[in-house]
Design a protein around this motif. Structure first.
Motif, PDB file in Angstrom:
ATOM      1  N   THR A 125       0.858  -1.186   0.000  1.00  0.00           N
ATOM      2  CA  THR A 125       0.000   0.000   0.000  1.00  0.00           C
ATOM      3  C   THR A 125       0.897   1.239   0.000  1.00  0.00           C
ATOM      4  N   THR A 126       0.293   2.396  -0.049  1.00  0.00           N
ATOM      5  CA  THR A 126       1.082   3.632   0.028  1.00  0.00           C
ATOM      6  C   THR A 126       1.256   4.094   1.477  1.00  0.00           C
ATOM      7  N   ASP A 127       0.657   3.352   2.432  1.00  0.00           N
ATOM      8  CA  ASP A 127       0.730   3.763   3.834  1.00  0.00           C
ATOM      9  C   ASP A 127       2.071   3.351   4.445  1.00  0.00           C
ATOM     10  N   LYS A 128       2.901   4.347   4.745  1.00  0.00           N
ATOM     11  CA  LYS A 128       4.241   4.049   5.277  1.00  0.00           C
ATOM     12  C   LYS A 128       4.189   3.459   6.685  1.00  0.00           C
ATOM     13  N   ASN A 129       3.053   3.638   7.365  1.00  0.00           N
ATOM     14  CA  ASN A 129       2.923   3.047   8.698  1.00  0.00           C
ATOM     15  C   ASN A 129       2.957   1.524   8.646  1.00  0.00           C
ATOM     16  N   LEU A 130       2.736   0.984   7.454  1.00  0.00           N
ATOM     17  CA  LEU A 130       2.731  -0.481   7.311  1.00  0.00           C
ATOM     18  C   LEU A 130       4.121  -1.039   7.030  1.00  0.00           C
ATOM     19  N   SER A 131       5.102  -0.164   6.946  1.00  0.00           N
ATOM     20  CA  SER A 131       6.475  -0.668   6.771  1.00  0.00           C
ATOM     21  C   SER A 131       7.417   0.067   7.725  1.00  0.00           C
ATOM     22  N   PRO A 132       7.203  -0.146   9.045  1.00  0.00           N
ATOM     23  CA  PRO A 132       8.006   0.576  10.043  1.00  0.00           C
ATOM     24  C   PRO A 132       9.500   0.286   9.894  1.00  0.00           C
ATOM     25  N   ASP A 133       9.853  -0.921   9.449  1.00  0.00           N
ATOM     26  CA  ASP A 133      11.279  -1.234   9.257  1.00  0.00           C
ATOM     27  C   ASP A 133      11.520  -1.758   7.833  1.00  0.00           C
ATOM     28  N   GLY A 134      10.780  -1.236   6.904  1.00  0.00           N
ATOM     29  CA  GLY A 134      11.012  -1.586   5.501  1.00  0.00           C
ATOM     30  C   GLY A 134       9.961  -2.511   4.926  1.00  0.00           C
ATOM     31  N   GLN A 135      10.027  -2.669   3.613  1.00  0.00           N
ATOM     32  CA  GLN A 135       9.092  -3.541   2.910  1.00  0.00           C
ATOM     33  C   GLN A 135       9.787  -4.865   2.627  1.00  0.00           C
ATOM     34  N   TYR A 136       9.287  -5.910   3.237  1.00  0.00           N
ATOM     35  CA  TYR A 136       9.830  -7.241   2.957  1.00  0.00           C
ATOM     36  C   TYR A 136       8.705  -8.239   3.174  1.00  0.00           C
ATOM     37  N   VAL A 137       8.914  -9.449   2.703  1.00  0.00           N
ATOM     38  CA  VAL A 137       7.909 -10.493   2.901  1.00  0.00           C
ATOM     39  C   VAL A 137       8.582 -11.754   3.414  1.00  0.00           C
ATOM     40  N   PRO A 138       7.887 -12.624   4.134  1.00  0.00           N
ATOM     41  CA  PRO A 138       6.554 -12.353   4.675  1.00  0.00           C
ATOM     42  C   PRO A 138       6.623 -11.380   5.846  1.00  0.00           C
ATOM     43  N   ARG A 139       5.574 -10.594   5.993  1.00  0.00           N
ATOM     44  CA  ARG A 139       5.553  -9.543   7.020  1.00  0.00           C
ATOM     45  C   ARG A 139       4.107  -9.383   7.475  1.00  0.00           C
ATOM     46  N   ILE A 140       3.899  -9.467   8.777  1.00  0.00           N
ATOM     47  CA  ILE A 140       2.539  -9.385   9.317  1.00  0.00           C
ATOM     48  C   ILE A 140       2.432  -8.196  10.255  1.00  0.00           C
ATOM     49  N   LEU A 141       1.433  -7.363  10.018  1.00  0.00           N
ATOM     50  CA  LEU A 141       1.207  -6.215  10.897  1.00  0.00           C
ATOM     51  C   LEU A 141      -0.229  -6.209  11.413  1.00  0.00           C
ATOM     52  N   PHE A 142      -0.384  -5.601  12.576  1.00  0.00           N
ATOM     53  CA  PHE A 142      -1.706  -5.520  13.202  1.00  0.00           C
ATOM     54  C   PHE A 142      -2.109  -4.060  13.372  1.00  0.00           C
ATOM     55  N   ILE A 143      -3.402  -3.809  13.233  1.00  0.00           N
ATOM     56  CA  ILE A 143      -3.941  -2.463  13.412  1.00  0.00           C
ATOM     57  C   ILE A 143      -5.119  -2.581  14.355  1.00  0.00           C
ATOM     58  N   ASP A 144      -5.166  -1.741  15.387  1.00  0.00           N
ATOM     59  CA  ASP A 144      -6.307  -1.851  16.299  1.00  0.00           C
ATOM     60  C   ASP A 144      -7.484  -1.023  15.779  1.00  0.00           C
ATOM     61  N   PRO A 145      -8.673  -1.234  16.355  1.00  0.00           N
ATOM     62  CA  PRO A 145      -9.869  -0.585  15.804  1.00  0.00           C
ATOM     63  C   PRO A 145      -9.855   0.948  15.861  1.00  0.00           C
ATOM     64  N   THR A 146      -8.903   1.535  16.609  1.00  0.00           N
ATOM     65  CA  THR A 146      -8.767   2.988  16.550  1.00  0.00           C
ATOM     66  C   THR A 146      -7.920   3.374  15.332  1.00  0.00           C
ATOM     67  N   LEU A 147      -7.594   2.366  14.503  1.00  0.00           N
ATOM     68  CA  LEU A 147      -6.814   2.540  13.276  1.00  0.00           C
ATOM     69  C   LEU A 147      -5.361   2.941  13.536  1.00  0.00           C
ATOM     70  N   THR A 148      -4.823   2.446  14.650  1.00  0.00           N
ATOM     71  CA  THR A 148      -3.410   2.649  14.961  1.00  0.00           C
ATOM     72  C   THR A 148      -2.635   1.397  14.574  1.00  0.00           C
ATOM     73  N   VAL A 149      -1.608   1.558  13.752  1.00  0.00           N
ATOM     74  CA  VAL A 149      -0.760   0.414  13.412  1.00  0.00           C
ATOM     75  C   VAL A 149       0.023   0.031  14.659  1.00  0.00           C
ATOM     76  N   ARG A 150      -0.128  -1.226  15.077  1.00  0.00           N
ATOM     77  CA  ARG A 150       0.527  -1.688  16.304  1.00  0.00           C
ATOM     78  C   ARG A 150       1.941  -2.167  15.999  1.00  0.00           C
ATOM     79  N   ALA A 151       2.833  -1.187  15.807  1.00  0.00           N
ATOM     80  CA  ALA A 151       4.220  -1.516  15.481  1.00  0.00           C
ATOM     81  C   ALA A 151       4.906  -2.240  16.637  1.00  0.00           C
ATOM     82  N   ASP A 152       4.231  -2.258  17.790  1.00  0.00           N
ATOM     83  CA  ASP A 152       4.820  -2.938  18.956  1.00  0.00           C
ATOM     84  C   ASP A 152       4.586  -4.445  18.922  1.00  0.00           C
ATOM     85  N   ILE A 153       3.721  -4.910  18.053  1.00  0.00           N
ATOM     86  CA  ILE A 153       3.491  -6.359  17.965  1.00  0.00           C
ATOM     87  C   ILE A 153       4.452  -6.929  16.920  1.00  0.00           C
TER      88      ILE A 153
END
Lengths: 161, 161
Positions: free
Chosen positions: B115-143
Motif C-alpha cells: 500500500t502507500t501507507d508508510k505506517n505499514l512498513s516501520p522497518d522496511g518492505q519485505y515479505v513475509p511480514r505481518i502487521l496488526f492495526i487496532d480498531p482505533t486505526l493505529t498500526v501496532r508496530a509494537d506487535i
C-alpha cells in the motif's frame, strides 16, 4: 425533441439514484451488508460477479503495477453490492460476451471501497462509476459515459459504448 | 549457548532471504509471475490460499472501514507468490486449525502489492511480514515477531506466537 428530453431526464434519474442514496453517507449504503444472515459466499472471488473468467487485480496498487508492466490500460469499476444500478450494470457487463472479450484487453479492478486517490473521483464518489487509466498511469478523465452531471456513470443499456 | 546462537543466525538467514531477494527491486521478484504458462486459477479468490473458510477483505481501505465498524483489529499479511518463505508461512497458517480459528477474530487482509501507507512498513518492505492495526486505526508496530532486524517477519514455526 420534447420526448427526447423527457427520456434524458428519466435516464439521469435512474442513473443517479444510487449516487444520491449515498449522500449524506449512511453506513447502510456505504458498506455491503454482512450481517449473520448475509455472510459472503466462501471463498470470495476477486471478480465479485463481474466476470469469473476474467483476470481481476486485487488492489489499485496492483492494477497500476500491472498496467505499467503489461502496457494495458486499467478499467476501474466502482460499485456497491446493495445498489440496484450497480447490480444491473454488473449483470449486463457479465452477460455480454463482447464486453467480456473486450475486457480482456484491460487490467481489471472492481472496487466497493474508494481508494485515497482523488484522481479517481473527478466529479465525486458515486456508484456505479467506471474510470480508465492509460499505461503511463494517467487517469483518463476524458473517457466518459452519457450523463453530463455524473460523467463516469454507466447504465446497462450503455454496453455498446 | 553457542549452538543456540548458531541456530538464531540460521533462522535469521532463512527468514530474510525473501526480503533480501527484493533488494534491489527486480521486476521478477516483485510481481507474481503471470505469463501465458502460469495464468492464475480462475476465478481468483481473496484468500489466496491463506484460508478459504475465512472472510478476507479486498483492500486496505476496506480493512480499515471494517475494523472501525466491527471493532475488530486488522491483521495484514504481506507476501509474494514466488517467495518460498511466504509459501511456507501460508501453508502453516492455512493448515493450523487454531490459527485459523484465531484469525476469525480479525479483519483479514493479505497483500502481494504494498500500500502507500508508510505506517505499514516501520522497518522496511519485505515479505513475509505481518502487521496488526487496532480498531482505533493505529498500526501496532509494537506487535513483533522473533527477529530483531526484521521485526514483522514470521516463520512457520512461529505459529504459537
Amino acid at each position: 425533441a420534447m420526448e427526447k428530453s423527457y427520456m434524458s431526464v428519466f435516464l439521469l434519474l435512474v442513473a443517479l439514484s444510487c449516487a444520491l442514496a449515498k449522500e449524506p453517507p449512511k453506513k447502510e449504503t456505504k458498506a455491503p451488508k454482512e450481517t449473520k444472515e448475509t455472510k459472503p459466499k466462501l471463498p470470495q472471488t476477486l471478480s465479485r460477479g463481474w466476470g469469473d473468467h476474467l483476470i481481476w487485480t486485487q488492489t489499485y496498487e496492483e492494477a497500476l503495477f500491472r498496467s505499467k508492466t503489461s502496457n494495458k490500460p486499467v478499467m476501474i469499476i466502482h460499485h456497491l453490492d446493495d445498489c440496484p444500478h450497480s447490480q444491473a450494470l454488473k449483470k449486463a457487463f457479465a452477460e455480454n460476451k463482447e464486453v467480456q472479450k473486450l475486457a480482456e484487453q484491460f487490467v481489471l479492478l472492481n472496487l466497493v471501497y474508494e481508494t485515497t486517490d482523488k484522481n479517481l473521483s473527478p466529479d465525486g464518489q458515486y456508484v456505479p462509476r467506471i474510470l480508465f487509466i492509460d499505461p503511463t498511469l494517467t487517469v483518463r478523465a476524458d473517457i466518459t459515459g452519457r450523463y453530463s452531471n455524473r460523467l463516469y456513470a454507466y447504465e446497462p443499456s450503455d454496453m455498446p459504448l
